[in-house]
Design an enzyme around this catalytic site. Structure first.
Site, mmCIF file in Angstrom:
data_model
loop_
_atom_site.group_PDB
_atom_site.id
_atom_site.type_symbol
_atom_site.label_atom_id
_atom_site.label_comp_id
_atom_site.label_asym_id
_atom_site.label_seq_id
_atom_site.Cartn_x
_atom_site.Cartn_y
_atom_site.Cartn_z
ATOM 1 N N ARG A 21 9.989 2.877 4.604
ATOM 2 C CA ARG A 21 10.211 1.995 3.433
ATOM 3 C C ARG A 21 8.821 1.549 3.174
ATOM 4 O O ARG A 21 8.799 1.376 1.823
ATOM 5 C CB ARG A 21 11.259 1.021 3.443
ATOM 6 C CG ARG A 21 11.305 0.402 2.369
ATOM 7 C CD ARG A 21 12.426 -0.479 2.146
ATOM 8 N NE ARG A 21 13.411 -1.030 3.445
ATOM 9 C CZ ARG A 21 13.019 -2.156 4.026
ATOM 10 N NH1 ARG A 21 11.833 -2.628 3.803
ATOM 11 N NH2 ARG A 21 13.512 -2.455 5.221
ATOM 12 N N ASP A 29 2.048 0.451 -20.395
ATOM 13 C CA ASP A 29 2.825 1.419 -20.110
ATOM 14 C C ASP A 29 2.201 2.573 -20.524
ATOM 15 O O ASP A 29 2.028 2.629 -22.012
ATOM 16 C CB ASP A 29 4.242 1.364 -20.739
ATOM 17 C CG ASP A 29 5.104 2.436 -20.409
ATOM 18 O OD1 ASP A 29 4.421 3.728 -19.929
ATOM 19 O OD2 ASP A 29 6.136 2.266 -20.270
#
Ligand code: PLP
Length: 389
Positions: free
Chosen positions: A53, A185
């Site tokens: 993870r 973004d």
């Protein structure tokens, strides 16, 4: 001696970055590593892999390549989706702080921010990001009410799907002067067209799903920053919230990234070709494309960007005509998403989350790499069917 990334042009980096070290008999491509855990032959130290993870060797070459492409001295961080990356970026806002977002940011980012705001995490303010004075006024208003470090400016330029262009350097400098952190973004532009870190932005976000992976076969996201402390915080968020990417998807994304420069070149050239023809089409009421000299974002895009992108938005007479165009295409694919080798067409407002200020008859065209005349012929016949039927 190894080549320095900083000496290489972006189109070279897409091919050369993230390769295994040169050694006799070594593979040219990094392998896919499928494992959830790692051998421990001693007590783990900081930086050891331990558990998947936290880290996977398949992520490393992609993160190295994307970091280099965005001009960062640090590897990117890959996430299980663009919105997973957005959630991590928004976590940088302290509880009780404020976020300024373009009113036409990607609908998922807006919905996520609105949801967090409704839970009391922060105050959300939306702005017309192309109106520099309005964004500055909003930032100054917030600076009067919030402490430095409590405010985030979220940029998306061009916006999805309105293609509005912001003055990134001006807005970033103003936000920094007020102690705000700035996220951009960069999904629409990709680093082939613009590198927001060079405009001073703190964190760059990508929906890797789109142009970077480029084949409409994976959902992935990424964040890039040049700030080691910010990267550490974002990495901790990724590990603890668990929005991690599967190794196979990241391997595919790196494979896609290898052709990013060629794909973007072709998509942009065809987008410009189509935009110019669409302007004269009797069935089209308005064309939005920053590459058109008549577009409100043209001068800014020309000054800031190294291209105008592969997305064109058109407005039709009404919703029925727009839906008829989407129903009549045979080569273009009616589908959401963008940035793949195949051309996609979508009337955005059919999605309930799309901001109401996006015109209902707006159809977004994601231009792929098919033959430009074939794309034009299909669009033209669909527009004629829609206008005549
Ligand atoms: C698609 C998109 C996102 C969200 O990314 P996912 O990979 O779908 O989670 C964010 N920003 C922009 C501009 C997008 O187009």
């Amino acid at each position: 001696m190894d080549l320095e990334h900083a000496d290489l042009a972006p189109d070279t980096l897409t091919v050369a970055a993230g390769r295994p070290p040169r050694a006799h008999d070594a593979p040219v491509n990094a392998p896919i590593v499928l494992t959830s855990t790692y051998h421990e032959t001693r007590i783990p130290e900081v930086g050891d892999r331990i558990y998947a993870r936290g880290s996977n060797p398949t992520w490393d070459p992609f993160e190295e390549a994307l970091g280099a492409l965005e001009g960062a001295p640090l590897p990117a961080l890959v996430f299980g989706s663009g919105l997973g990356a957005a959630a991590a970026a928004l976590s940088l806002v302290p509880t009780g702080g404020a976020v300024v977002m373009p009113r036409h940011a990607y609908a998922g980012s807006l919905t996520l921010a609105a949801d967090l705001a409704a839970q009391g995490r922060f105050e959300l303010r939306t702005v017309d990001v192309a109106d520099t004075a309005a964004v500055l006024a909003e930032l100054h208003g917030l600076a009067a009410r919030f402490d430095a470090g409590q405010v985030m400016l979220w940029l998306e330029s061009p916006t999805n799907p309105m293609l509005e262009v912001a003055e990134l350097s001006v807005l970033t400098a103003a936000a920094h002067a007020l102690g705000a952190v700035v996220v951009a973004d960069n999904t629409f532009n990709t680093p082939m067209v613009h590198r927001p870190l060079e405009a001073g932005v703190d964190v760059v976000l990508h929906s890797v799903t789109k142009w970077l992976a480029g084949h409409s076969d994976v959902v992935l996201g990424a964040l890039v920053t040049a700030d080691p402390a910010l990267r550490g915080t974002l990495l901790t968020h990724r590990t603890l919230h668990g929005a991690i990417a599967g190794p196979f998807e990241v391997w595919l994304a790196l494979r896609g990234l290898r052709t990013l420069a060629l794909r973007m070149e072709r998509s942009q050239a065809t987008a410009a070709f189509l935009a110019h023809r669409l302007v004269d089409h009797p069935a089209v009421r308005r064309v939005r494309y920053p590459g058109l000299a008549s577009d409100p974002g043209h001068e800014r895009a020309a000054a800031q960007f190294n291209g105008f992108g592969g997305i064109v938005s058109i407005e039709l007479d009404d919703v029925a005509t727009a839906d008829a165009v989407v129903a009549a295409v045979r080569l273009w694919i009616p589908a959401t998403s963008l940035g793949g080798v195949e051309s996609l067409v979508e009337r955005r407002r059919r999605q309930p989350a799309e901001p109401a200020t996006v015109p209902a008859s707006l159809v977004r065209l994601s231009v792929g790499i098919e033959n430009p005349e074939d794309l034009w012929a299909d669009l033209d016949q669909a527009l004629r069917v829609a206008a005549g039927g």
